[in-house]
Design an enzyme around this catalytic site. Structure first.
Site: not given
Length: 225
Positions: A28, A31, A81, A84, A103
């Site tokens: 999610t 990107t 995925d 950050d 996730e």
């Protein structure tokens, strides 16, 4: 080259990591959105995908990829995925978009985790990005006090609920000297659903977007740095 172009670059490179005929795990965030768009031309040769959020499920369906519940599939060969932050041992902070619990579940269920990120996300030490922690609402104040005892400054993410109906506390200023130990400690607090540290189950592969092009790193070659 701007950040969006770097995201599109790594998304295109990540599509090469996806074999035909599988159910794929998809993360999610902005990107991951680029990855779904890049994956769209291959929708016909995938069995489907497991989404880590309602947002991702909607986007996958829109490009013609069948969405499965994780309980409907026996295996996920690959999960793609963003992050950050990601360090040189491929441990990550994730959850800026609020999907950290799903996730982490999809990552845990997957044989291979491919992280896609632009070079600004690569760090020597985790902790510059606020650490998200998903909590059950009644535990908000208690968990905040415990996080403050760890040296962080907990801030409730105002006006936000996760897809699971919970709250997110973003923790600023933590010293993350031992990501694995801190992940275990926070997730051991009563009322915590998930900490956004992905240290016990880090990425297996990092595709990093740079001005010179995408660079692919494998964890087996970098895990001990």
């Amino acid at each position: 080259m701007d950040a969006q172009q770097l995201k599109q670059m790594v998304a295109l490179e990540a599509v090469k990591q996806v074999p035909a005929g599988i159910v794929l795990g998809v993360g999610t965030g902005s990107t991951a959105d680029c990855f779904i768009d890049a994956l769209a031309p291959r929708a016909h040769d995938l069995v489907g995908a497991v989404a880590s959020s309602d947002r991702t499920a909607t986007r996958l369906a829109a490009v013609g990829i069948r969405v499965f519940d994780l309980n409907e599939v026996d295996s996920l060969p690959v999960y793609v995925d963003g992050a950050d932050e990601i360090d040189h041992a491929f441990r990550m902070i994730k959850g800026g978009g609020g999907a950290l619990t799903r996730e982490k579940i999809v990552a845990a269920a997957s044989a291979r985790f491919v992280c896609i990120a632009d070079e600004s996300k690569r760090v020597e030490r985790l902790g510059r990005f606020p650490l998200p922690v998903e909590v059950i609402p009644m535990a908000r104040a208690y968990v905040s006090r415990e996080l403050a005892r760890l040296g962080g400054q907990p801030r409730l993410r105002e006006g936000f609920r996760t897809d699971n109906g919970n709250l997110v506390i973003d923790v600023v200023g933590l010293s993350i000297d031992d990501p694995i130990a801190l992940e275990a400690h926070i997730e051991g607090l009563a009322g915590v659903v998930t900490a956004g540290l992905f240290a016990r189950r880090g990425a297996d592969c990092l595709i990093l977007g740079t001005a010179a092009g995408p660079v692919v790193y494998e964890a087996s070659k970098t895990r001990d740095r």
